[in-house]
Scaffold this motif. Structure first.
Motif, short mmCIF file in Angstrom:
data_model
loop_
_atom_site.label_atom_id
_atom_site.label_comp_id
_atom_site.label_asym_id
_atom_site.label_seq_id
_atom_site.Cartn_x
_atom_site.Cartn_y
_atom_site.Cartn_z
N PRO A 146 -19.39 13.35 15.75
CA PRO A 146 -19.11 12.32 16.67
C PRO A 146 -17.56 12.00 17.03
CG PRO A 146 -19.54 11.54 14.51
CD PRO A 146 -19.98 13.01 14.60
N GLN A 147 -17.35 11.31 18.25
CA GLN A 147 -15.82 11.02 18.50
C GLN A 147 -15.33 12.30 19.09
OE1 GLN A 147 -14.91 9.16 15.10
NE2 GLN A 147 -15.20 7.23 15.66
N ILE A 148 -15.07 13.32 18.18
CA ILE A 148 -14.18 14.40 18.69
C ILE A 148 -15.29 15.58 18.31
CG2 ILE A 148 -12.29 16.13 18.55
CD1 ILE A 148 -10.58 13.78 17.75
N SER A 149 -15.62 16.29 19.54
CA SER A 149 -16.63 17.40 19.27
C SER A 149 -16.09 18.72 18.52
CB SER A 149 -17.23 17.94 20.59
OG SER A 149 -16.39 18.40 21.23
N GLY A 150 -16.88 19.34 18.09
CA GLY A 150 -16.37 20.84 17.39
C GLY A 150 -15.71 21.69 18.71
N ARG A 151 -16.18 21.56 19.67
CA ARG A 151 -15.71 22.19 20.90
C ARG A 151 -13.99 21.92 21.15
NH1 ARG A 151 -13.97 22.51 25.97
NH2 ARG A 151 -15.11 24.03 27.33
N GLU A 152 -13.90 20.68 20.99
CA GLU A 152 -12.76 19.96 21.13
C GLU A 152 -11.95 20.69 20.03
OE1 GLU A 152 -9.40 18.29 22.89
OE2 GLU A 152 -11.22 18.74 23.92
N VAL A 153 -12.23 20.49 18.79
CA VAL A 153 -11.55 20.99 17.75
C VAL A 153 -11.05 22.41 17.88
CG1 VAL A 153 -11.60 21.12 15.11
CG2 VAL A 153 -12.46 19.25 16.15
N LEU A 154 -11.98 23.24 18.18
CA LEU A 154 -11.72 24.46 18.28
C LEU A 154 -10.70 24.80 19.45
CD1 LEU A 154 -12.67 27.53 17.58
CD2 LEU A 154 -14.31 27.47 19.44
N THR A 155 -10.77 24.13 20.58
CA THR A 155 -9.93 24.40 21.56
C THR A 155 -8.43 23.94 21.13
OG1 THR A 155 -11.60 23.79 23.10
CG2 THR A 155 -9.39 23.45 23.80
N ARG A 156 -8.27 22.97 20.58
CA ARG A 156 -7.00 22.68 20.06
C ARG A 156 -6.35 23.32 18.73
NH1 ARG A 156 -7.07 15.99 19.44
NH2 ARG A 156 -7.92 15.49 21.12
N LEU A 157 -7.33 23.71 17.87
CA LEU A 157 -6.97 24.80 16.96
C LEU A 157 -6.38 26.03 17.48
CD1 LEU A 157 -9.71 24.63 14.15
CD2 LEU A 157 -7.24 24.08 13.95
N ARG A 158 -7.00 26.52 18.68
CA ARG A 158 -6.56 27.69 19.12
C ARG A 158 -5.20 27.64 19.74
NH1 ARG A 158 -8.49 31.19 15.58
NH2 ARG A 158 -10.41 32.14 15.64
N SER B 153 -10.52 13.77 13.63
CA SER B 153 -9.18 13.36 14.14
C SER B 153 -8.44 13.81 12.65
CB SER B 153 -9.23 11.95 13.94
OG SER B 153 -9.54 11.58 15.45
N SER B 154 -8.78 13.39 11.60
CA SER B 154 -7.82 13.82 10.60
C SER B 154 -7.66 15.10 10.23
CB SER B 154 -8.40 12.85 9.24
OG SER B 154 -9.44 13.46 8.94
N ALA B 155 -8.61 15.86 10.65
CA ALA B 155 -8.65 17.38 10.45
C ALA B 155 -7.46 17.91 11.33
CB ALA B 155 -9.88 18.13 10.66
N LEU B 156 -7.72 17.45 12.44
CA LEU B 156 -6.50 18.02 13.60
C LEU B 156 -5.13 17.50 13.16
CD1 LEU B 156 -8.80 17.39 16.61
CD2 LEU B 156 -7.68 19.56 15.91
N ILE B 157 -4.82 16.41 12.66
CA ILE B 157 -3.43 15.96 12.18
C ILE B 157 -3.02 16.91 10.97
CG2 ILE B 157 -2.43 14.07 11.16
CD1 ILE B 157 -4.19 11.97 12.62
#
Length: 142
Positions: A65-77, A40-44
Motif C-alpha cells: 500500500p501507499q508506495i508500491s514495490g515498483r516505486e521502491v525498486l525505481t528509487r533504489l536503483r 516510506s521508512s525503508a526508502l528513508i
C-alpha cells in the motif's frame, strides 16, 4: 559459498518476516534479517546507507500500500550504494507484464509467494548458493 551477511526484507505483512526468519535459520544461519514494514521508512533508511551499512541483498514485496514495490525498486536503483545490490521481487502476482517491468527496472530475481516454509528454504538455499555478487542475467525467476 559466500552467503550474504545482511538481508533487508521490505514487506507490509509481518508474517512474511516470521517466515523468512524461520527459513534463514534453517538454510543460512548467521544471516542478519533486517525488516521494514513500511516502504516510506525503508526508502528513508536506504537513502542514508553507506557502503558499510547497505545490505547484501534486498527482498522486496511488489504489491504494497501507499508506495508500491515498483516505486521502491525505481528509487533504489537510483541510489549509488544500491546500484549493484541484488534485489529479489517477492510477489504472489507473477504477471508477465509486471515481471518484465521489474526486470527493466533492475530486479535481479523473482520469488513467488505464497509457499510453505520448506519451499522457501529450498529457494533460499538455491539463491544463496549462486555467485550473487556476479549475477549476469537479471530478472530470473526462482
Amino acid at each position: 559459498m559466500n552467503f550474504p551477511k545482511k538481508v533487508l526484507l521490505i514487506d507490509d505483512d509481518y508474517e512474511e518476516y516470521d517466515i523468512f526468519t524461520a527459513a534463514l535459520n534453517e538454510c543460512c544461519k548467521g544471516v542478519e534479517l533486517v525488516y521494514e514494514k513500511n516502504a516510506s521508512s525503508a526508502l528513508i533508511r536506504m537513502a542514508k546507507d553507506t557502503a558499510r551499512t547497505v545490505p547484501d541483498m534486498v527482498v522486496l514485496d511488489w504489491r504494497m500500500p501507499q508506495i508500491s514495490g515498483r516505486e521502491v525498486l525505481t528509487r533504489l536503483r537510483k541510489l549509488p550504494q544500491y546500484s549493484s545490490v541484488p534485489i529479489i521481487i517477492f510477489t504472489g502476482l507473477l504477471d508477465p507484464t509486471h515481471l518484465e517491468d521489474a526486470k527493466q527496472l533492475g530486479a535481479t530475481f523473482f520469488l513467488e509467494k505464497p509457499f510453505d516454509i520448506t519451499h522457501l528454504i529450498q529457494k533460499l538455499t538455491y539463491l544463496f548458493s549462486l555467485d550473487w555478487k556476479h549475477i549476469a542475467a537479471a530478472g530470473q525467476q526462482i
